[in-house]
Write a protein that holds these residues in place. Structure first.
Motif, PDB file in Angstrom:
ATOM      1  N   ALA A 174       0.816  -1.219   0.000  1.00 33.51           N
ATOM      2  CA  ALA A 174       0.000   0.000   0.000  1.00 33.51           C
ATOM      3  C   ALA A 174       0.848   1.267   0.000  1.00 33.51           C
ATOM      4  O   ALA A 174       0.347   2.350  -0.312  1.00 33.51           O
ATOM      5  N   LYS A 175       2.141   1.150   0.341  1.00 35.94           N
ATOM      6  CA  LYS A 175       3.012   2.332   0.401  1.00 35.94           C
ATOM      7  C   LYS A 175       3.757   2.600  -0.901  1.00 35.94           C
ATOM      8  O   LYS A 175       4.528   3.555  -0.983  1.00 35.94           O
ATOM      9  N   GLY A 176       3.553   1.726  -1.880  1.00 31.70           N
ATOM     10  CA  GLY A 176       4.139   1.978  -3.183  1.00 31.70           C
ATOM     11  C   GLY A 176       5.379   1.163  -3.489  1.00 31.70           C
ATOM     12  O   GLY A 176       6.029   0.609  -2.592  1.00 31.70           O
ATOM     13  N   GLU A 177       5.728   1.101  -4.766  1.00 30.05           N
ATOM     14  CA  GLU A 177       6.843   0.287  -5.226  1.00 30.05           C
ATOM     15  C   GLU A 177       8.180   0.754  -4.671  1.00 30.05           C
ATOM     16  O   GLU A 177       9.083  -0.055  -4.414  1.00 30.05           O
ATOM     17  N   GLU A 178       8.342   2.059  -4.482  1.00 35.91           N
ATOM     18  CA  GLU A 178       9.618   2.578  -3.986  1.00 35.91           C
ATOM     19  C   GLU A 178       9.915   2.068  -2.582  1.00 35.91           C
ATOM     20  O   GLU A 178      11.043   1.660  -2.274  1.00 35.91           O
ATOM     21  N   VAL A 179       8.901   2.069  -1.706  1.00 34.96           N
ATOM     22  CA  VAL A 179       9.084   1.573  -0.343  1.00 34.96           C
ATOM     23  C   VAL A 179       9.372   0.074  -0.350  1.00 34.96           C
ATOM     24  O   VAL A 179      10.253  -0.416   0.366  1.00 34.96           O
ATOM     25  N   VAL A 180       8.647  -0.667  -1.169  1.00 35.77           N
ATOM     26  CA  VAL A 180       8.888  -2.107  -1.283  1.00 35.77           C
ATOM     27  C   VAL A 180      10.308  -2.361  -1.753  1.00 35.77           C
ATOM     28  O   VAL A 180      11.044  -3.191  -1.206  1.00 35.77           O
TER      29      VAL A 180
END
Length: 611
Positions: A174-180
């Motif tokens: 839910a926090k986006g690809e960058e955080v992942v």
């Protein structure tokens, strides 16, 4: 200095009891996330896991800890000395190094100047690892040091890093690809950092061929086990028991139940309502129950205090309702994030007048499934409020359990009486509170022309009409009481599922208790038996009405009966005596906001045995 892997290998082979890893740091540093990921990976690897966590009541800041115990055999308790401490800062070392057993391992975040934490123990293998340095220099994000540490731990324990990556992708989606992406990169850096330095950290004791085969099978068919918390298990059990309406107000540590119900109850045709306070929650539950819908709420000590008057309404109007009280340390606001067994007196006696109600308590995470379902069956059968006393240590503990089949938890739900089966009418008038031999009368729901009746919190006659006549109050008080007496007799004649026993029958020392102390007590009894001190135990899940005959039969002939409980005054020990259980009771109380460890119970067993 010996290698970390050699120290841990010698430690685990000597113990033959698996390992315990504790992760500690500041709230906001990702301690709980790291612990949950480690637990998930160990469970998927075919190991049995049991966890314990502590955290501050503040939203951010303050010391935080997550402990996971794992083995190739089922575990009774997550408590006990840690084999490995992973410390994110010096404060974590100071607070938790005393929990590490002699010869254990401490991995701490490396200091920039190469110094060591002040007062570091010399009887452990301590090693600095640059968790924070790697996060800052290579990722420009110090918050990812928990993932660096976790990646290092995965490497040291030979766990597949892909499982950690899958967890990160799901957890942070839910926090986006960058955080992942940055968290996965942190895992990889930590994994590379530790592959050589800490290899073999998680090696367990040598096992029999049968145990190795069982573990391999579990690892290859990971879906046969699930990792679940006590709160989740209670919610699942409630849904299986027929719950179709949930009303609640958020309160630590019961909020997880509200969140789980909101996510899943609608899939079963149920409704979830977040109310403005705890009184509104129980009032709404009673209203749904009056309408014929099995209903539940959950709260903690302060909320249960607010519900007391409405519990009395449920007793007087004979409405089924399930109330889960996830106990925390008190009184007043107390310590919201610490555990205690301090609400027994309130659950059993709380209320003005004689207001008999059923009180139950699960003894383990697995037992939460059964008690959640059994609470609804009992509430509906006996037309009364049922209070389920859980505890923070059970509610937020996660354990790996065999995935139950539908037959294990789902039973045909028996609805309340309908118009076709009503036989309580006299001259066309329905007697909702007709006096019967066992105190249970036929119930009808609104909209049933044959079941029109008055419902009120006032004392009433058989029709529900308010009455203040002495004989009416006497007879109706007895009616409400006799229902619980019937339950007590049924449990005493068929105790399966209502009590847990362990230990050899010929033992002269006994352990008696309720709730979460079961696991540590059973493990302590096994330790005592290995030392030549036979001990047997009895844990009751029905606290009101108390199955006195079962307890007395267990106590008779014992030289000492140790009663461990997590409160100052020894509420259960006094309750046993007040209900007529006679025996050589020895209290064992603890009021630190922390659960018993097996060693603490063992120490009292040894003390009693030496007299």
């Amino acid at each position: 200095m010996p290698a970390v892997s050699d120290a841990v290998k010698a430690l685990t082979v000597a113990r033959r009891q698996g390992m315990t890893i504790r992760v500690a740091g500041e709230s906001g540093e990702g301690v709980i996330t790291a612990g949950e990921m480690l637990t998930w990976a160990l469970g998927r690897a075919g190991l049995w896991v049991s966890t314990f966590r502590t955290y501050p009541a503040e939203i951010k800041g303050g010391p935080c800890m997550f402990q996971v115990r794992f083995d190739r055999r089922p575990l009774d308790s997550p408590m006990g000395p840690a084999d490995v401490l992973i410390a994110f800062n010096d404060e974590a070392v100071q607070l938790h190094q005393s929990a590490v057993r002699p010869g254990g391992v401490i991995l701490y975040d490396r200091h920039a100047d190469g110094s060591v934490p002040e007062g570091l123990r010399t009887d452990v293998t301590a090693r600095s690892v640059p968790f924070g340095q790697v996060a800052v220099e290579q990722l420009q994000n110090r918050l990812t040091k928990n993932m660096v540490a976790l990646g290092a731990t995965y490497a040291a324990m030979d766990l597949p890093l892909d499982s950690a990556k899958q967890f990160v992708a799901r957890r942070f989606a839910a926090k986006g690809e960058e955080v992942v992406s940055i968290n996965i990169r942190a895992l990889e850096l930590g994994h590379a950092l530790a592959r050589e330095q800490l290899a073999g950290l998680g090696r367990l004791a040598e096992l029999s061929e049968e145990e190795e085969q069982a573990a391999a099978e579990a690892a290859s068919t990971g879906k046969r086990r699930m990792i679940i918390s006590g709160n989740q298990a209670l919610a699942i059990g409630a849904i299986a028991g027929g719950c179709r309406y949930y009303a609640g107000y958020p309160i630590t540590p019961a909020s997880d139940i509200l969140e789980y119900m909101a996510a899943h109850l609608p899939s079963f045709g149920g409704v979830v309502v977040q109310t403005e306070d705890e009184m509104a929650a129980l009032g709404s539950v009673l209203g749904a129950s009056f309408g014929g819908v099995p209903a539940m709420t959950a709260t903690s000590g302060p909320g249960l205090s607010l519900m007391v008057e409405l519990i009395g309404l449920g007793v007087m109007s004979e409405l089924p309702a399930v109330i889960v009280d996830v106990q925390r340390a008190g009184p007043s606001t107390g310590m919201p994030t610490k555990t205690e067994q301090g609400d027994l007196n309130l659950a059993v006696y709380g209320g003005h007048g004689d207001a008999p109600r059923v009180v139950m308590a699960p003894v383990s995470v697995r037992d939460c499934l059964d008690v959640g379902r059994r609470a609804f069956e009992t509430a509906e059968a006996y037309q009364t409020p049922v209070i389920v006393l859980s505890e923070l240590v059970l509610a937020q503990r996660t354990e790996s359990l065999p995935v139950p089949s539908g037959r294990d938890i789902l039973k045909r739900f028996k609805p309340r009486t309908t118009a076709d089966s009503l036989d309580g009418a006299v001259n066309g008038a329905y007697r909702r509170y007709r006096r019967t031999e066992d105190g249970i009368s036929l119930a009808a729901v609104p909209g049933n022309p044959a079941g029109l009746h008055v419902i009120t919190g006032l004392e009433h006659d058989e029709y529900g009409h308010p009455s203040y006549e002495p004989d009416v109050h006497r007879e109706m008080s007895l009616k409400r009481w006799h229902k619980l007496e019937r339950l007590r007799r049924e449990v005493e004649s068929r105790p399966d599922g209502w009590v847990e026993r362990f230990g050899p029958e010929q033992a002269r020392i006994g352990l008696v208790g309720w709730g979460s102390t079961f696991g540590s007590a059973r493990e302590a009894a096994r330790m005592a038996e290995a030392m030549g001190i036979p001990v047997k135990g009895l844990w009751v899940k029905l606290l009101s009405p108390l199955p006195v005959q079962i307890l007395q039969a267990f106590v008779d002939g014992l030289e000492a009966v140790i009663v461990p409980e997590l409160n100052l005054s020894g509420q259960f020990a006094h309750y046993l005596q007040a209900r007529g259980v006679r025996g050589p009771i020895v209290q064992l109380t603890k009021q630190e906001g922390l659960p018993f460890s097996p060693d603490e119970v063992l120490a009292r067993i040894q003390e009693v045995a030496s007299r």
